[in-house]
Design an enzyme around this catalytic site. Structure first.
Site, PDB file in Angstrom:
ATOM      1  N   HIS A  25       0.847  -1.204   0.000  1.00 39.38           N
ATOM      2  CA  HIS A  25       0.000   0.000   0.000  1.00 39.38           C
ATOM      3  C   HIS A  25       0.870   1.237   0.000  1.00 39.38           C
ATOM      4  CE1 HIS A  25       0.765  -1.218   4.170  1.00 39.38           C
ATOM      5  NE2 HIS A  25       0.834   0.087   4.442  1.00 39.38           N
ATOM      6  N   HIS A  45       0.952   5.335   1.111  1.00 37.06           N
ATOM      7  CA  HIS A  45       0.353   6.372   1.956  1.00 37.06           C
ATOM      8  C   HIS A  45       0.353   7.682   1.177  1.00 37.06           C
ATOM      9  CE1 HIS A  45       0.858   4.209   5.914  1.00 37.06           C
ATOM     10  NE2 HIS A  45       1.744   3.542   5.191  1.00 37.06           N
TER      11      HIS A  45
HETATM   12  P1  AMP Z   1       2.195   0.414   7.190  1.00 38.44           P
HETATM   13  O1  AMP Z   1       2.840   0.661   8.511  1.00 38.44           O
HETATM   14  O2  AMP Z   1       2.832   1.104   6.048  1.00 38.44           O
HETATM   15  O3  AMP Z   1       2.021  -1.070   6.972  1.00 38.44           O
HETATM   16  O4  AMP Z   1       0.801   1.109   7.260  1.00 38.44           O
HETATM   17  C1  AMP Z   1      -0.376   0.509   7.623  1.00 38.44           C
HETATM   18  C2  AMP Z   1      -1.333   1.630   7.810  1.00 38.44           C
HETATM   19  O5  AMP Z   1      -2.619   1.099   7.827  1.00 38.44           O
HETATM   20  C3  AMP Z   1      -1.121   2.419   9.096  1.00 38.44           C
HETATM   21  O6  AMP Z   1      -0.958   3.785   8.794  1.00 38.44           O
HETATM   22  C4  AMP Z   1      -2.409   2.174   9.877  1.00 38.44           C
HETATM   23  O7  AMP Z   1      -2.826   3.309  10.560  1.00 38.44           O
HETATM   24  C5  AMP Z   1      -3.380   1.797   8.775  1.00 38.44           C
HETATM   25  N1  AMP Z   1      -4.440   0.882   9.153  1.00 38.44           N
HETATM   26  C6  AMP Z   1      -4.358  -0.240   9.906  1.00 38.44           C
HETATM   27  N2  AMP Z   1      -5.544  -0.851   9.973  1.00 38.44           N
HETATM   28  C7  AMP Z   1      -6.405  -0.104   9.236  1.00 38.44           C
HETATM   29  C8  AMP Z   1      -7.784  -0.208   8.911  1.00 38.44           C
HETATM   30  N3  AMP Z   1      -8.537  -1.216   9.367  1.00 38.44           N
HETATM   31  N4  AMP Z   1      -8.336   0.741   8.128  1.00 38.44           N
HETATM   32  C9  AMP Z   1      -7.591   1.778   7.670  1.00 38.44           C
HETATM   33  N5  AMP Z   1      -6.288   1.932   7.939  1.00 38.44           N
HETATM   34  C10 AMP Z   1      -5.704   1.017   8.710  1.00 38.44           C
END
Ligand code: AMP
Length: 142
Positions: free
Chosen positions: A106, A108
């Site tokens: 993903h 950001h």
């Molecule tokens: P990463 O650390 O790059 O893997 O980012 C994962 C991101 O997903 C973090 O910024 C979390 O805040 C976000 N996240 C985790 N669970 C959810 C969810 N259920 N819906 C939306 N965002 C989420």
């Protein structure tokens, strides 16, 4: 989670992609799903996921990456129009030591304002009504 291993179909983003877990959707088409980050690091922080299964950028095939990045740019432009930030971070983490916490690739998109510090990665949960309003504003600016 290192860079090696297999894709886990039970990860939260896989569940969201299958419609088994909720999200505040910004945009969806055949290639990507985009939704608000529920633990935002700034106002308007949202995510773009390629639908193709991959744990990280290194596992994502080139065609899916190209489709995704074109949409990341479009969505970042929509966020600029919607929120008028001073800057926009586009970032992506690969492997737990690099800061990755969800193991479906993903990107950001994080609007930034002059003088406003970035919140903690994975900090407090946002108000759902605020997220819905922000998602609607980005979608309207597409
Ligand atoms: P990463 O650390 O790059 O893997 O980012 C994962 C991101 O997903 C973090 O910024 C979390 O805040 C976000 N996240 C985790 N669970 C959810 C969810 N259920 N819906 C939306 N965002 C989420």
């Amino acid at each position: 989670m290192s860079l090696t291993g297999t894709y886990d179909d039970a990860n939260i983003f896989a569940k969201i992609l299958r419609g088994e877990a909720p999200c505040v959707k910004v945009y969806e088409d055949d290639h990507v799903l985009s939704f608000m980050d529920i633990f935002p690091q700034s106002s308007g922080h949202f995510l773009v996921l390629p639908k193709a299964k991959s744990r990280n950028l290194l596992e994502l095939d080139d065609a899916a990456l190209q489709e995704t990045m074109v949409r990341v740019k479009r969505l970042a432009a929509a966020a600029r129009k919607a929120f008028n930030p001073d800057g926009i971070v586009v970032t992506q983490f690969n492997g737990a030591p690099a800061g990755q916490t969800v193991f479906h690739t993903h990107f950001h998109i994080i609007p930034r304002w002059e003088g406003e510090a970035l919140g903690r990665h994975g900090g407090g949960q946002a108000d759902m009504d605020v997220l819905k309003d922000q998602a609607a504003k980005i979608a309207a600016a597409l």
